[in-house]
Design a protein around this motif. Structure first.
Motif, PDB file in Angstrom:
ATOM      1  N   PHE A  73       0.816  -1.225   0.000  1.00  0.00           N
ATOM      2  CA  PHE A  73       0.000   0.000   0.000  1.00  0.00           C
ATOM      3  C   PHE A  73       0.846   1.270   0.000  1.00  0.00           C
ATOM      4  CE2 PHE A  73      -2.882  -3.015   2.408  1.00  0.00           C
ATOM      5  CZ  PHE A  73      -3.610  -3.342   1.276  1.00  0.00           C
ATOM      6  N   ALA A  74       2.093   1.182   0.444  1.00  0.00           N
ATOM      7  CA  ALA A  74       2.923   2.387   0.539  1.00  0.00           C
ATOM      8  C   ALA A  74       4.212   2.255  -0.265  1.00  0.00           C
ATOM      9  CB  ALA A  74       3.238   2.693   2.013  1.00  0.00           C
ATOM     10  N   ARG A  75       4.437   1.121  -0.914  1.00  0.00           N
ATOM     11  CA  ARG A  75       5.661   0.878  -1.701  1.00  0.00           C
ATOM     12  C   ARG A  75       6.899   1.241  -0.885  1.00  0.00           C
ATOM     13  NH1 ARG A  75       4.896  -2.772  -4.257  1.00  0.00           N
ATOM     14  NH2 ARG A  75       6.608  -2.417  -5.662  1.00  0.00           N
ATOM     15  N   LEU A  76       6.874   0.879   0.377  1.00  0.00           N
ATOM     16  CA  LEU A  76       7.979   1.205   1.276  1.00  0.00           C
ATOM     17  C   LEU A  76       8.726  -0.085   1.631  1.00  0.00           C
ATOM     18  CD1 LEU A  76       9.410   3.300   3.108  1.00  0.00           C
ATOM     19  CD2 LEU A  76       7.672   2.845   4.845  1.00  0.00           C
ATOM     20  N   PRO A  77      10.037  -0.134   1.379  1.00  0.00           N
ATOM     21  CA  PRO A  77      10.797  -1.319   1.786  1.00  0.00           C
ATOM     22  C   PRO A  77      10.811  -1.442   3.316  1.00  0.00           C
ATOM     23  CG  PRO A  77      12.070   0.043   0.255  1.00  0.00           C
ATOM     24  CD  PRO A  77      10.875   0.856   0.698  1.00  0.00           C
ATOM     25  N   VAL A  78      10.620  -2.651   3.796  1.00  0.00           N
ATOM     26  CA  VAL A  78      10.516  -2.870   5.241  1.00  0.00           C
ATOM     27  C   VAL A  78      11.464  -3.980   5.673  1.00  0.00           C
ATOM     28  CG1 VAL A  78       8.970  -3.522   7.132  1.00  0.00           C
ATOM     29  CG2 VAL A  78       8.071  -2.201   5.210  1.00  0.00           C
ATOM     30  N   ASP A  79      12.227  -3.727   6.722  1.00  0.00           N
ATOM     31  CA  ASP A  79      13.022  -4.776   7.355  1.00  0.00           C
ATOM     32  C   ASP A  79      12.320  -5.147   8.645  1.00  0.00           C
ATOM     33  OD1 ASP A  79      15.170  -4.752   5.525  1.00  0.00           O
ATOM     34  OD2 ASP A  79      15.952  -2.943   6.475  1.00  0.00           O
ATOM     35  N   VAL A  80      11.937  -6.405   8.765  1.00  0.00           N
ATOM     36  CA  VAL A  80      11.332  -6.871  10.011  1.00  0.00           C
ATOM     37  C   VAL A  80      12.392  -7.658  10.757  1.00  0.00           C
ATOM     38  CG1 VAL A  80       9.456  -8.175  11.040  1.00  0.00           C
ATOM     39  CG2 VAL A  80       9.090  -6.969   8.899  1.00  0.00           C
ATOM     40  N   GLU A  81      12.597  -7.315  11.992  1.00  0.00           N
ATOM     41  CA  GLU A  81      13.735  -7.854  12.732  1.00  0.00           C
ATOM     42  C   GLU A  81      13.284  -8.500  14.034  1.00  0.00           C
ATOM     43  OE1 GLU A  81      16.953  -7.559  11.877  1.00  0.00           O
ATOM     44  OE2 GLU A  81      17.036  -5.904  10.429  1.00  0.00           O
ATOM     45  N   ILE A  82      13.818  -9.664  14.319  1.00  0.00           N
ATOM     46  CA  ILE A  82      13.689 -10.257  15.646  1.00  0.00           C
ATOM     47  C   ILE A  82      14.531  -9.390  16.574  1.00  0.00           C
ATOM     48  CG2 ILE A  82      14.331 -12.257  17.053  1.00  0.00           C
ATOM     49  CD1 ILE A  82      13.837 -13.966  14.525  1.00  0.00           C
TER      50      ILE A  82
END
Ligand code: F6R
Length: 365
Positions: A73-82
């Motif tokens: 929806f926002a074309r934003l790269p996301v890093d999801v981190e533990i």
């Protein structure tokens, strides 16, 4: 007070239509069809080049689902981190960027350390927390509350779906700010979000079917959960929930990974629970279901009536979900996932609220 439920976990599962509705109402202007964040964002989403999200356990899985929404929806790269990995890695972070931490308690030691690590590198911090008076609330630049109310059961349920509600609203707000979503598209998606609490209430009606299924699952040693797209984090969450309170070994896999290893496990003993909302990747998930069936696996599917009909011959059991546009299906499909774990623990005589070795809030590493 458990009301008329046997466990807090059951009560909290059943509260979800209400608390998710309340949380959505805090972030959306239902009458105008716009997102209405109750705070100012600490950064302009239009200038962001990436977003980092940190959490542990179930909160980490809500972030993994949010990644699909922010990207789409926002074309934003996301890093999801533990959080426990992030904090010790000296991650390179842009000093003008944004980190979101997500936590029910707001006290989890690793997530708090991740917050401090990101802050120390100049990132602005947005904390999605359920406990308003928590340490993370105090240390963040902005707090986005989940309005789940106190969560007593050790296994997180309503906090998870309320986290998803906040993430969904944020993803739409970011999409607008970045010029990716037009007003019409925003209004359409908000309409879908507003329908979620009602759909969750409908999904709760699958409980008696799940009680029957739980008697079968309570006899097995291992369970595999499969999902694709935004249903993949739900497969991970389903496996965590089952391990946590029934002590049955379970694994969640991206459905496309099946043929890269776990397919070797398929036999007549291990249930394979496939989470299959009617989304853009359903056809692909269906081919994975066929692979399981063709190898004599015990296929259990969670999907709508059409899917259940198509697999009536192959599936050992089908948990029927309502039919609806699948953009935010994760919140609705979370209900059967939680109920499967809960009822399996109950039929096995385990204490669903107080699983062994676990504490509600993990304030030490
Ligand atoms: C799973 C569960 C844990 C927590 C994790 C993070 O049911 O309860 O995995 O999600 O310990 O806790 P919070 O959200 O308080 O940071």
């Amino acid at each position: 007070d458990k009301g008329n439920h046997r466990h807090f976990m059951a009560k909290e599962i059943h509260e979800q239509p209400e608390v998710v509705g309340r949380t959505l109402g805090h972030y959306l202007d239902m009458s105008s069809g716009h997102v209405a964040l109750p705070f100012e964002l600490p950064v302009d989403p239009a200038t962001l080049s990436r977003l980092t999200i940190c959490g542990c356990g179930t909160a980490y899985f809500s972030a993994l689902m949010a990644k699909y929404w922010f990207e789409r929806f926002a074309r934003l790269p996301v890093d999801v981190e533990i959080a426990s990995e992030f904090r010790y890695r000296d991650p390179p972070l842009d000093p003008s960027g944004l980190t979101i931490v997500v936590s029910q308690s707001g006290e989890t030691a690793d997530t708090l350390a991740a917050l401090r690590c990101a802050k120390g590198k100049g990132q602005k911090i947005l904390a999605i927390v359920n406990v308003a008076s928590s340490t993370m609330s105090r240390e963040a630049d902005v707090v986005a509350p989940t309005l789940a109310g106190p969560e007593i059961g050790v296994a997180s349920t309503k906090a998870f779906t309320c986290q998803l509600a906040v993430f969904a609203a944020l993803a739409l707000a970011f999409g607008r700010a970045r010029g990716v979503l037009g007003a019409k598209e925003e209004a359409r998606l908000i309409g879908e979000l507003m329908a979620v609490p009602g759909l969750m209430a409908q999904a709760l009606k699958c409980e008696s079917a799940i009680e029957g299924l739980a008697r079968e699952i309570g006899k097995v040693r291992d369970v595999l959960y499969l999902g694709r797209g935004a249903a993949y984090p739900l497969a991970l969450e389903g496996a965590l929930k089952l391990k946590e309170i029934s002590y049955i070994h379970a694994e969640g896999y991206a459905a496309g990974e099946l043929k890269h290893g776990p397919i070797a496990l398929i036999d007549g003993d291990m249930p394979v629970i496939v989470i299959a909302p009617k989304d853009a990747v359903l056809e692909k998930t269906i081919s994975n279901m066929q692979e399981v069936a063709a190898r004599g696996g015990r296929l259990i599917l969670i999907g709508d009536e059409n899917l259940a009909r198509d697999f009536a011959g192959e599936a050992e059991a089908s948990i029927i979900m309502p039919e609806f546009p699948a953009d935010f299906a994760g919140m609705v499909y979370a209900i059967p996932i939680q109920l499967i774990a809960y009822h399996t623990a109950v039929v096995m005589g385990k204490d669903a609220d107080q699983p062994r070795n676990l504490a509600k809030s993990v304030t030490v590493e």
